[in-house]
Motif scaffolding. Structure first.
Motif, PDB file in Angstrom:
ATOM      1  N   ILE A  26     -26.787 -26.647  30.874  1.00 54.78           N
ATOM      2  CA  ILE A  26     -26.428 -25.430  31.156  1.00 54.78           C
ATOM      3  C   ILE A  26     -26.778 -25.086  32.582  1.00 54.78           C
ATOM      4  CG2 ILE A  26     -27.296 -22.932  30.635  1.00 54.78           C
ATOM      5  CD1 ILE A  26     -27.822 -23.640  27.791  1.00 54.78           C
ATOM      6  N   LEU A  27     -25.813 -24.740  33.354  1.00 51.86           N
ATOM      7  CA  LEU A  27     -25.974 -24.649  34.647  1.00 51.86           C
ATOM      8  C   LEU A  27     -26.125 -23.089  35.175  1.00 51.86           C
ATOM      9  CD1 LEU A  27     -22.500 -26.401  35.891  1.00 51.86           C
ATOM     10  CD2 LEU A  27     -25.047 -27.262  35.909  1.00 51.86           C
ATOM     11  N   PRO A  28     -27.024 -22.972  36.267  1.00 47.40           N
ATOM     12  CA  PRO A  28     -27.261 -21.457  36.555  1.00 47.40           C
ATOM     13  C   PRO A  28     -25.746 -20.729  36.829  1.00 47.40           C
ATOM     14  CG  PRO A  28     -28.331 -23.134  38.047  1.00 47.40           C
ATOM     15  CD  PRO A  28     -27.515 -24.109  37.238  1.00 47.40           C
ATOM     16  N   LYS A  29     -25.967 -19.671  36.495  1.00 44.84           N
ATOM     17  CA  LYS A  29     -24.557 -18.843  36.603  1.00 44.84           C
ATOM     18  C   LYS A  29     -24.103 -18.674  38.150  1.00 44.84           C
ATOM     19  CE  LYS A  29     -22.794 -14.199  36.192  1.00 44.84           C
ATOM     20  NZ  LYS A  29     -23.020 -12.896  35.616  1.00 44.84           N
TER      21      LYS A  29
ATOM     22  N   PHE B 220     -15.805 -30.071  29.215  1.00 43.87           N
ATOM     23  CA  PHE B 220     -15.616 -28.764  28.413  1.00 43.87           C
ATOM     24  C   PHE B 220     -16.446 -27.752  28.596  1.00 43.87           C
ATOM     25  CE2 PHE B 220     -16.008 -26.761  24.084  1.00 43.87           C
ATOM     26  CZ  PHE B 220     -14.858 -25.836  24.184  1.00 43.87           C
ATOM     27  N   SER B 221     -16.170 -26.705  29.397  1.00 40.73           N
ATOM     28  CA  SER B 221     -17.020 -25.485  29.713  1.00 40.73           C
ATOM     29  C   SER B 221     -16.712 -24.523  28.636  1.00 40.73           C
ATOM     30  CB  SER B 221     -16.500 -24.897  30.924  1.00 40.73           C
ATOM     31  OG  SER B 221     -17.351 -23.784  31.174  1.00 40.73           O
ATOM     32  N   THR B 222     -18.055 -23.845  27.936  1.00 44.63           N
ATOM     33  CA  THR B 222     -17.882 -23.083  27.135  1.00 44.63           C
ATOM     34  C   THR B 222     -18.154 -21.662  27.574  1.00 44.63           C
ATOM     35  OG1 THR B 222     -20.156 -23.513  26.431  1.00 44.63           O
ATOM     36  CG2 THR B 222     -18.511 -24.260  25.208  1.00 44.63           C
ATOM     37  N   ALA B 223     -18.003 -21.551  29.095  1.00 44.54           N
ATOM     38  CA  ALA B 223     -18.518 -20.169  29.819  1.00 44.54           C
ATOM     39  C   ALA B 223     -17.204 -19.074  29.397  1.00 44.54           C
ATOM     40  CB  ALA B 223     -18.275 -20.513  31.468  1.00 44.54           C
TER      41      ALA B 223
ATOM     42  N   ASN C 163     -23.897 -20.445  28.413  1.00 48.22           N
ATOM     43  CA  ASN C 163     -23.219 -21.196  27.478  1.00 48.22           C
ATOM     44  C   ASN C 163     -23.008 -22.506  28.307  1.00 48.22           C
ATOM     45  OD1 ASN C 163     -22.312 -19.665  25.353  1.00 48.22           O
ATOM     46  ND2 ASN C 163     -21.374 -18.663  26.911  1.00 48.22           N
ATOM     47  N   PRO C 164     -23.067 -23.692  27.218  1.00 45.41           N
ATOM     48  CA  PRO C 164     -23.188 -25.025  27.662  1.00 45.41           C
ATOM     49  C   PRO C 164     -22.007 -25.856  28.455  1.00 45.41           C
ATOM     50  CG  PRO C 164     -23.290 -25.180  25.622  1.00 45.41           C
ATOM     51  CD  PRO C 164     -23.431 -23.769  25.903  1.00 45.41           C
TER      52      PRO C 164
END
Length: 113
Positions: A26-29, A55-58, A86-87
């Motif tokens: 999970i990356l910073p926004k 696969f980004s779930t953002a 989101n991961p």
């Protein structure tokens, strides 16, 4: 030449959550540059693997359906956006047997100010 079509059912989706072969972060926004360094070779060192799948779930929060999947390579990375919640899933795919693969890949996510 005739068209070829396949049908994929939504219920047949591959679930990446808790899959031990998938790396999750999970990356910073914000926006992040994605780069790849890989020494992975498929099939007993015969074929280099110069690409990973992300696969980004953002988009679960943003609704931006065009920004789910990325395939950064060693020659060219990607820019992804994280919602900070989101991961992001990172993985490789092998059609035969991954036991004869060698090496490793490092995917680096660098914040873009």
């Amino acid at each position: 030449m005739s068209n070829v079509a396949v049908t994929v059912l939504g219920t047949d989706a591959i679930n990446l959550t808790n899959n031990q072969k998938v790396q999750t972060v999970i990356l910073p926004k914000g926006k992040h540059a994605v780069t790849l360094s890989s020494s992975i070779n498929f099939h007993n060192d015969q074929l280099p693997m110069n690409q990973v799948l992300i696969f980004s779930t953002a988009p679960l929060g943003s609704g931006d359906a065009d920004r789910w999947y990325f395939a950064p390579t060693q020659a060219g990375g990607a820019i992804i956006e994280s919602d900070g919640v989101n991961p992001i899933y990172t993985f490789i795919v092998d059609q035969l047997n991954s036991k004869d693969n060698t090496g490793e890949a490092t995917v680096t996510f660098t914040p873009i100010p």
